[in-house]
Design an enzyme around this catalytic site. Sequence first.
Site, mmCIF file in Angstrom:
data_model
loop_
_atom_site.group_PDB
_atom_site.id
_atom_site.type_symbol
_atom_site.label_atom_id
_atom_site.label_comp_id
_atom_site.label_asym_id
_atom_site.label_seq_id
_atom_site.Cartn_x
_atom_site.Cartn_y
_atom_site.Cartn_z
ATOM 1 N N CYS A 15 -19.989 -16.728 14.908
ATOM 2 C CA CYS A 15 -19.845 -15.617 15.996
ATOM 3 C C CYS A 15 -19.425 -14.810 15.771
ATOM 4 O O CYS A 15 -19.345 -13.687 16.433
ATOM 5 C CB CYS A 15 -17.636 -16.640 16.607
ATOM 6 N N GLY A 55 13.747 -17.476 2.818
ATOM 7 C CA GLY A 55 12.951 -17.567 1.758
ATOM 8 C C GLY A 55 13.467 -18.387 0.588
ATOM 9 O O GLY A 55 13.206 -18.455 -0.681
ATOM 10 N N CYS A 83 -19.035 -13.843 10.278
ATOM 11 C CA CYS A 83 -19.554 -15.092 10.805
ATOM 12 C C CYS A 83 -21.105 -15.749 10.928
ATOM 13 O O CYS A 83 -21.256 -14.965 12.304
ATOM 14 C CB CYS A 83 -18.479 -15.748 11.425
#
Lengths: 367, 294, 201
Positions: free
Chosen positions: B243, B31, B240
């Site tokens: 799909c 980080g 979606c």
Amino acid sequence: MYVAVKGGERAIENAHRLLAHERRGDREVPELTLAQIYEQLALGVDRVMAEGSLYDRELAALAIKQARGDLIEAIFLVRAFRATLPRFGATEPVDTGRMQIRRRISSTFKDIPGGQILGPTFDYTHRLLDPQLAEGFVPEVPATGEVSEAEMPRVTDILGRDGLIEPSPQAEPDAPVGDLTREPLSFPADRDLRLQNLARADEGFLLALGYSTQRGYGRNHPFAGEIRFGEVEVEFFAEDAGFAVPLGAIALTECQMVNQFKGSATEAPCFTRGYGLAFGQSERKTMSMALVDRSLRARELGEEVRAPAQDEEFVMSHSDNVQATGFVEHLKLPHYVDFQSELGLLRRLRQEFAEANASEPLQEAAE
Amino acid sequence: MNAPSYNFAYLDEQTKRMIRRAILKAIAIPGYQVPFASREMPMPYGWGTGGVQVTAAILGPDDILKVIDQGSDDTTNAISIRKFFGKTAGVATTTLTMEATVIQTRHRIPEAPLHEGQVLVYQVPIPEPLRFLEPRETETRRMHALAEYGLMHVKLYEDIARFGHIATSYAYPVKVNARYVMDPSPTPKFDNPKMDNCAALQLFGAGREKRIYAIPPYTTVVSLDFEDHPFKPYRFDAPCALCGAENSYLDEIVTDDKGGRMFVCSDTDYCEQRQAEGHRGRESAAPHKERAHV
Amino acid sequence: MTTVAELPPGFSDKVLSAQSTFRSVMDALARPGTVQRIAASAGAPEGMMHGTAAIALMLFDHDTPIWLDGAISTSDAAKWLKFHTGAPIIDHPAMAGFALIGDPKNLPALDRFALGSSEYPDRSTTLILQVDSLSRGTAYELHGPGIDGSTLLTASIEPHDLFDRLAVNATLFPRGIDVVLVDGSSIVAIPRTTRLVHGKN
């Protein structure tokens, strides 16, 4: 059926073909040669070399041709090429005191040893468009004279002999040369790195900052001590040979500003310096650079940092036009995903706002 | 004229060594943004030069590279970067998330869970999560040194006071290994949980800002939040249209100028894999222009 | 004295050997405690193991001051490093980006190396420590970033109290020291985030 957008690859290829076509323009018109560019658009070439940090007139001309005359795009092309070149080391410091002068003026003294030499300049031309230049103009042969053997000391050296200007920092040939293209920049930055940053900086950005100091945003009372343009020898110390080998000559413009004096109870007052240097003939650039160099010395000279031109983090972080162009223009790239995130949040906030406002009159009624 | 010639994966070896040293430090200090001497790349700053330099420094001839932008392999910048490495390194490229060993991404983390053999390389525009609160590098560096992140919490809390929510929907700040607050790049906050305890190595490259940082595999990554306002990933509430996936991040496609729109997976590979497995959404059978969208 | 021509060679393939060596070191740091192999072929001067030599060739150059302990600073190793990497060899470990330790029994106190600053914790020395074995010896149970739960490292390491000394990493984090252990062509990395299980540090 919905089909996701595809075929980007062909679109890119076609776009680049079209770009090449547009670059060439009307094919009835003769193609530009590189020599035409570096001979007749020499100041554009100088700017590309200076901000591209690479002294090569032919490559700069190629970059300008490839970039269709967009100088920042040309600078970018030169920089990207420069980044792949192996680095053998640093040259010996160049001596601008021994420059083969083509132009040299001082605004601080009427006459100086070696004289004022106007040289090739736009100064005092009347900015009237000249229809003769449109085609077939044959200029007069320039006036020539004897090459002067006279010394051409820098005005700041003359002032320095009497201690009227702060001494120039002494060259330390053994000290490592800072290079912000090899080492990530950290703040506060020393003057060598600041000057390197300014030398690569966008001319327009420096011009605006320099101008802002003249209008009072970090005023430092400048005088153009001297501006000189000409050729200097470049030498490289070859460890194998044990001596400095001449590599050739390059054209440089140097501007030394003489600025507001400093002094204290323990120190006699003296003028301070602002310095500008660039490849080729680049007067606007070097003068602006000298103004900004001086204002960035605020911290070192104990002046209050209040104006943008005095703020080294601000100036150095935003001076590079290749970086700035990239980031501004990256907004052209798709951002559907983060925009979608933002859109979702905004819709939700608006819905909640509407619900809250719809229920308000009821609350009032209840009260 | 000096005719240009270029090294494997474009970068010269000295530059690769410099970037490799920065990557190793970045992994050792999760980080933390390691400064590196970013080079001018043959593509503009802000268009992935940081990610490209990281990828160029790690890529080998046995790697299989996937490049996505906005989750898709077919967006123009993804194509451009993939072609760059195809040309300069001759590596195999793929659109299959599972098959790739190196995935360079802009703004998304793939939907399919990543595995141990993979490296995810993020393109980062502004690596400093505190930059919009404090523009000065000298100040933000001090704040990271002291782990003084109060300002960030104040900002998030001001959002709650004004809007009732934390009004950050992408580039949502995280805390890595309980120490550094880090910018995950402008990924939607939907993707944040995927960074936590991820099996793959995650590397972040910011070219213009000259920083590289990393999240090692299996590292704790926590999205900043408050007890009374816990972090919630956001996703438009619809399957979606292609799909039928109910757990993927969606692109909104505007289909006409009368308010018609549909939602499809932003991760094109995920969507195609699902369709190949036989999953169907409501738009996968008929041309969308012939359907009414409500 | 060996002439430059007699020095062992560097990498067989400057570009691809460096790349594969880097991936081994990167994987080692990303997955502390796991043994990674360095496959690239590279020459090594006397006193330096193959893995140490490959890491040096891959990471060192003019920009990385290095410090060598007594076992490695024999004239040939120093000369080999100078010739192949150009890295400046310095006397003060506190200024070194990397330190090569061939005689780990006499490893100097860790605070003699650079530990980085709070602002720039990356400005620290990375130790490359040659050890007896990374396949047999004491079992160390490790945890930290890069490790799924915990992992077992079996190794024979001098100094025996290396992990106790590395406790300084827990105290100072994010400052600290990263260590790469080398046994022939095998390497294991112990970045500053790795800790012993059992509350040993």
